[in-house]
Design a protein around this motif. Structure first.
Motif, mmCIF file in Angstrom:
data_model
loop_
_atom_site.group_PDB
_atom_site.id
_atom_site.type_symbol
_atom_site.label_atom_id
_atom_site.label_comp_id
_atom_site.label_asym_id
_atom_site.label_seq_id
_atom_site.Cartn_x
_atom_site.Cartn_y
_atom_site.Cartn_z
ATOM 1 N N THR A 10 0.950 -1.242 0.184
ATOM 2 C CA THR A 10 -0.165 0.033 -0.135
ATOM 3 C C THR A 10 0.917 1.308 -0.011
ATOM 4 O OG1 THR A 10 -1.738 -1.311 1.243
ATOM 5 C CG2 THR A 10 -1.803 1.284 1.139
ATOM 6 N N TRP A 11 0.572 2.009 -1.196
ATOM 7 C CA TRP A 11 1.306 3.437 -1.189
ATOM 8 C C TRP A 11 0.721 4.352 -0.840
ATOM 9 C CZ3 TRP A 11 6.586 2.892 -2.018
ATOM 10 C CH2 TRP A 11 6.867 1.965 -2.877
ATOM 11 N N ARG A 12 1.194 5.400 -0.072
ATOM 12 C CA ARG A 12 0.639 6.749 0.409
ATOM 13 C C ARG A 12 1.355 7.867 0.064
ATOM 14 N NH1 ARG A 12 2.815 5.361 5.357
ATOM 15 N NH2 ARG A 12 3.787 6.673 6.334
ATOM 16 N N LYS A 13 0.721 8.893 -0.372
ATOM 17 C CA LYS A 13 1.515 10.182 -0.895
ATOM 18 C C LYS A 13 1.731 10.904 0.132
ATOM 19 C CE LYS A 13 0.217 11.574 -4.901
ATOM 20 N NZ LYS A 13 -0.398 12.208 -6.001
ATOM 21 N N SER A 14 2.879 11.605 -0.113
ATOM 22 C CA SER A 14 3.322 12.385 1.375
ATOM 23 C C SER A 14 2.243 13.732 1.250
ATOM 24 C CB SER A 14 4.632 13.125 0.829
ATOM 25 O OG SER A 14 5.039 14.373 1.559
ATOM 26 N N SER A 15 2.067 13.989 2.479
ATOM 27 C CA SER A 15 1.049 15.219 2.620
ATOM 28 C C SER A 15 1.713 16.650 2.177
ATOM 29 C CB SER A 15 0.836 15.487 4.248
ATOM 30 O OG SER A 15 1.878 15.771 4.986
ATOM 31 N N HIS A 16 3.001 16.612 1.691
ATOM 32 C CA HIS A 16 3.806 17.802 1.358
ATOM 33 C C HIS A 16 3.645 17.899 -0.310
ATOM 34 C CE1 HIS A 16 4.729 19.321 5.250
ATOM 35 N NE2 HIS A 16 4.918 18.021 5.694
ATOM 36 N N SER A 17 3.302 16.657 -0.888
ATOM 37 C CA SER A 17 3.302 16.724 -2.179
ATOM 38 C C SER A 17 2.337 17.757 -2.800
ATOM 39 C CB SER A 17 2.918 15.304 -2.877
ATOM 40 O OG SER A 17 3.957 14.402 -2.629
ATOM 41 N N ASN A 18 2.902 18.575 -4.007
ATOM 42 C CA ASN A 18 1.963 19.557 -4.421
ATOM 43 C C ASN A 18 0.709 19.063 -5.074
ATOM 44 O OD1 ASN A 18 2.743 19.066 -6.960
ATOM 45 N ND2 ASN A 18 4.372 20.743 -7.028
ATOM 46 N N SER A 19 -0.290 19.799 -5.294
ATOM 47 C CA SER A 19 -1.443 19.400 -5.975
ATOM 48 C C SER A 19 -1.687 19.246 -7.573
ATOM 49 C CB SER A 19 -2.668 20.139 -5.348
ATOM 50 O OG SER A 19 -2.216 21.635 -5.920
ATOM 51 N N ASP A 20 -0.608 19.767 -8.034
ATOM 52 C CA ASP A 20 -0.464 19.565 -9.621
ATOM 53 C C ASP A 20 -0.128 18.423 -10.074
ATOM 54 O OD1 ASP A 20 2.018 20.127 -9.436
ATOM 55 O OD2 ASP A 20 1.958 22.001 -10.413
ATOM 56 N N GLY A 21 0.508 17.601 -9.339
ATOM 57 C CA GLY A 21 1.006 16.267 -9.918
ATOM 58 C C GLY A 21 2.299 16.177 -9.539
ATOM 59 N N ALA A 23 6.418 16.856 -8.007
ATOM 60 C CA ALA A 23 7.212 16.657 -6.635
ATOM 61 C C ALA A 23 6.476 15.633 -5.714
ATOM 62 C CB ALA A 23 7.353 17.863 -6.025
ATOM 63 N N CYS A 24 5.950 14.461 -6.280
ATOM 64 C CA CYS A 24 5.111 13.605 -5.416
ATOM 65 C C CYS A 24 6.117 12.356 -4.817
ATOM 66 C CB CYS A 24 3.833 13.033 -6.224
ATOM 67 S SG CYS A 24 2.845 14.398 -6.672
ATOM 68 N N VAL A 25 5.934 12.190 -3.870
ATOM 69 C CA VAL A 25 6.751 11.180 -3.248
ATOM 70 C C VAL A 25 5.794 10.219 -2.346
ATOM 71 C CG1 VAL A 25 8.442 10.542 -1.299
ATOM 72 C CG2 VAL A 25 8.779 12.385 -2.946
ATOM 73 N N GLU A 26 5.913 8.979 -2.453
ATOM 74 C CA GLU A 26 4.870 7.959 -2.095
ATOM 75 C C GLU A 26 6.009 6.789 -1.102
ATOM 76 O OE1 GLU A 26 1.328 7.408 -4.895
ATOM 77 O OE2 GLU A 26 3.188 6.199 -5.400
ATOM 78 N N VAL A 27 5.261 6.632 0.027
ATOM 79 C CA VAL A 27 6.345 5.646 0.981
ATOM 80 C C VAL A 27 5.032 4.552 1.396
ATOM 81 C CG1 VAL A 27 7.368 7.458 1.723
ATOM 82 C CG2 VAL A 27 5.387 6.711 2.836
ATOM 83 N N SER A 28 5.927 3.584 1.651
ATOM 84 C CA SER A 28 4.879 2.297 2.136
ATOM 85 C C SER A 28 5.427 1.829 3.511
ATOM 86 C CB SER A 28 5.336 1.004 1.239
ATOM 87 O OG SER A 28 4.592 -0.135 1.833
ATOM 88 N N GLY A 29 4.229 1.696 4.440
ATOM 89 C CA GLY A 29 4.543 1.359 5.920
ATOM 90 C C GLY A 29 4.197 -0.109 6.062
ATOM 91 N N ASP A 30 4.525 -1.018 4.873
ATOM 92 C CA ASP A 30 3.966 -2.202 5.074
ATOM 93 C C ASP A 30 5.170 -3.219 5.708
ATOM 94 O OD1 ASP A 30 1.395 -1.704 4.217
ATOM 95 O OD2 ASP A 30 1.760 -2.536 2.151
#
Length: 69
Positions: A10-21, A23-30
């Motif tokens: 399960t990937w989740r996008k950083s809350s600091h990623s911008n809304s236009d798509g 600089a998006c970083v995703e992390v997994s806590g699995d």
């Protein structure tokens, strides 16, 4: 070291990623011992895997502003 099986994580996008798509970083806590990180714009691209203690230290530093330029 064996490669991580990332096929069902399960990937989740950083809350600091911008809304236009951008600089998006995703992390997994699995995983308990490692934290996989990827660029959401290239989900089939490379994944960096950080040791959990190192990742926690990094996140703590970010939250404290220790890495601000």
């Amino acid at each position: 070291m064996r490669p991580l099986d990332l096929s069902a994580v399960t990937w989740r996008k950083s809350s600091h990623s911008n809304s236009d798509g951008g600089a998006c970083v995703e992390v997994s806590g699995d995983f308990a011992a490692v934290v996989p990180v990827r660029d959401s714009k290239t989900p089939l691209g490379p994944v960096l895997a950080f040791g959990a203690p190192g990742w926690e230290s990094f996140i703590s530093g970010v939250k404290q502003g220790a890495l601000d330029a």
